[in-house]
Design an enzyme around this catalytic site. Structure first.
Site, short mmCIF file in Angstrom:
data_model
loop_
_atom_site.label_atom_id
_atom_site.label_comp_id
_atom_site.label_asym_id
_atom_site.label_seq_id
_atom_site.Cartn_x
_atom_site.Cartn_y
_atom_site.Cartn_z
N GLY A 54 0.83 -1.20 0.00
CA GLY A 54 0.00 0.00 0.00
C GLY A 54 0.86 1.24 0.00
N CYS A 81 5.19 -6.14 1.86
CA CYS A 81 5.55 -4.73 1.85
C CYS A 81 4.84 -3.98 3.00
CB CYS A 81 5.26 -4.10 0.49
SG CYS A 81 6.02 -2.49 0.25
N TYR A 82 3.82 -3.17 2.70
CA TYR A 82 3.05 -2.51 3.74
C TYR A 82 2.49 -3.54 4.72
CZ TYR A 82 -0.61 0.38 5.91
OH TYR A 82 -1.41 1.05 6.81
N HIS A 167 8.03 -7.45 -3.11
CA HIS A 167 6.82 -7.90 -3.81
C HIS A 167 7.09 -9.22 -4.54
CE1 HIS A 167 4.21 -4.36 -3.24
NE2 HIS A 167 5.35 -3.69 -3.22
N GLU A 169 4.97 -11.05 -6.02
CA GLU A 169 4.02 -11.25 -7.12
C GLU A 169 4.50 -10.71 -8.46
OE1 GLU A 169 2.68 -7.38 -5.05
OE2 GLU A 169 3.70 -9.25 -4.57
N GLY A 223 -16.61 -6.35 -27.79
CA GLY A 223 -15.40 -6.56 -27.00
C GLY A 223 -15.42 -7.93 -26.35
N ASP A 225 -15.20 -9.00 -23.15
CA ASP A 225 -16.00 -9.23 -21.94
C ASP A 225 -17.50 -9.36 -22.24
OD1 ASP A 225 -13.58 -8.96 -20.67
OD2 ASP A 225 -13.92 -6.88 -20.09
N LYS A 366 -9.16 -11.19 -16.66
CA LYS A 366 -9.24 -11.09 -18.12
C LYS A 366 -8.74 -12.36 -18.80
CE LYS A 366 -10.09 -8.16 -21.56
NZ LYS A 366 -11.26 -7.28 -21.64
#
Length: 510
Positions: A54, A81-82, A167, A169, A223, A225, A366
């Site tokens: 954050g 992290c945070y 991080h 990720e 599109g 989605d 997505k």
């Protein structure tokens, strides 16, 4: 869904990335705001909880905090992290303002073996983004890793609480995936419970139970989605689904025809096509400011959709292609990021319609939506198309938008995309398109002097669309594209290539 991983959002730009990484392991993950009540968190029966990064300081008066009882639930916790600083602060440690912040790549060294760091070398590269740092560990914790400038990992094995200052990720952290796997499988004991192949069968059943014999309306844009949502709902309830397709005149070349052919004819769906080009060009006349163009296009889209929606009878549900990142953003903790640009959405429909929302994709990222689309039989070239902005070519024609300019841009863009496909490059870049500038320059074609528009080719490579680099095409390829556009598109006599990265530029020009 229960027995997965809960991520508490403290405003990190990487939250969705954490979720995607863990879902790729086959483990269901949800992201909740940090202020979610403890009862709500526990109702998901999580196997583990991750405290995200954050932008704020845990020592500020407005620090984002959690209930301390969270650490007493005998549920494994990973602070990132945070999340590391928050854990230290709430459990009696000390977090101080750093003398030297750490941003970007840093060296991480394991100082004590721990299950969280299993199968990692003693030293590796990690991605840091912090200024404050933990200077005194809470009671019961031991230091498990350090970086160049700070304590970078601590653990309390008894309480199953683990933290890292970097991080894991992001792809820049060499062994980040292994760290997350160690937490999810070795520490939390998760089993694989998330597969796209099971999603369709489950969701079709849920849609049938929810809708019954009632009717559903959906705004089909073409599109990814909205198209996947439409085909999924149609699979469940057939002709009870009524689609409205608004042709704004700002779509790609032959886009409207393709939408009607694929979804209307191939999938045999009920689609009403609204030819609204004249309305949009009239509204955009004389407008050149980007944000104003976006709002005009968005508002007019809603008005057209609203008018058509009122014409339909006995509709009880409004379906939307809302996906999980949309859900997260609507409830997300707001960090320091500014609003870069707005997009339109049919979510602004009036209350008079009194419709219940149907959002079958709201649990998917997505890449998961694309996989569902393939499973449903949507052509791969449509499912894996590059992102296309909600306002369409209205924001790729820089300055005032006219029908003439849009037609010129459609032809140029079609040539660029065609050559990317011909050279097996389309799926190797993340987003590619052409921009038409409100700039005319002198040229010579044959023996005649010309005074025509300048087009700019834009192609970007990215993994998360938060940062991006420009695509390194060969000179020969760029020359081919330039020659084709200039020779085949009347109205363009000069082509440039955009070599800007994001940041400082954005991928789209407006």
């Amino acid at each position: 869904m229960k027995n997965g991983i809960i991520i508490l959002d403290f405003g990190s730009q990487y939250n969705q990335l954490i979720g995607r990484r863990i879902r790729e392991f086959g483990v269901y993950t949800e992201i909740l705001p940090y202020y979610a009540p403890l009862d709500e968190i526990l109702s998901h029966q999580p196997k583990g909880i991750i405290l995200s990064g954050g932008p704020s300081s845990v020592n500020s008066e407005k620090a984002h905090l959690v209930e301390e009882q969270l650490f007493e639930q005998n549920i494994p916790i990973l602070g990132i992290c945070y999340g590391m600083q928050l854990t230290a602060k709430l459990l009696g440690g000390v977090v101080s303002e750093g003398t030297k912040g750490e941003y970007g790549k840093s060296e991480f060294t394991i100082v004590k073996d721990n299950v969280l760091l299993s199968n990692l070398p003693q030293t590796s590269i990690v991605w840091m983004s912090h200024f404050d740092e933990v200077t005194v560990l809470p009671d019961g914790f031991e230091l498990i890793g350090t970086s160049t400038n700070s304590m970078a990992g601590m653990a309390n094995d008894l309480k199953k609480i683990y933290t890292v200052q970097f991080h894991p990720e992001v792809s820049h952290t060499e062994y980040g995936e292994q760290i997350l796997k160690n937490f999810v499988f070795s520490i939390c004991g998760c089993t694989k419970n998330w597969e796209i192949s099971n999603f369709i069968e489950t969701e079709v059943k849920k849609i049938r139970e929810k809708v019954g014999n009632k009717k559903v309306m959906l705004g089909l844009s073409g599109g990814v989605d909205s198209s996947v949502a439409a085909v999924l709902i149609h699979k469940a309830i057939g002709d009870q689904l009524n689609c409205i397709f608004v042709d704004t005149g700002l779509l790609r070349k032959n886009e409207a025809e393709k939408v009607m052919q694929v979804y209307g004819e191939h999938f045999n769906m009920n689609i009403k096509k609204i030819n609204a080009e004249e309305r949009f060009f009239f509204k955009l006349k004389g407008v050149d400011e980007p944000e104003r163009k976006r709002k005009i296009i968005g508002n007019e889209f809603i008005r057209v959709f609203e008018e058509e929606a009122f014409k339909l009878e006995n509709i009880d549900f409004l379906a939307q292609g809302t996906i999980y990142p949309d859900v997260i953003e609507s409830q997300s903790v707001k960090g320091p990021s500014a609003v870069i640009k707005s997009h339109h959405n049919v979510g602004g429909l009036p209350d008079e319609l009194k419709l219940e929302l149907l959002e079958p994709l709201r649990e998917l990222f997505k890449d998961e939506v694309r996989k569902v689309g393939i499973e449903l039989g949507i052509p791969k070239e449509l499912v894996y198309r590059h992102p296309f902005p909600g306002p369409g070519l209205g924001i790729r024609v820089i300055g005032e938008v006219t029908e003439e300019k849009v037609k010129i841009l459609q032809e140029a863009d079609d040539i660029f995309i065609e050559e990317l496909c011909n050279h097996d490059l389309y799926n190797k870049v993340s987003q590619a398109f052409v921009v038409l500038l409100p700039v005319k320059s002198v040229g010579v074609m044959g023996d005649e002097r010309t005074y025509e528009y300048t087009a700019v080719i834009r192609s970007a490579n990215t993994t998360d669309f938060m940062t991006a680099t420009w695509s390194k095409f060969s000179y020969e390829f760029l020359e081919l594209v330039s020659n084709r556009i200039i020779n085949e598109v009347k109205g363009i006599n000069r082509v440039a290539y955009d070599i800007s990265s994001k940041p400082p530029a954005t991928i789209e020009w407006e």
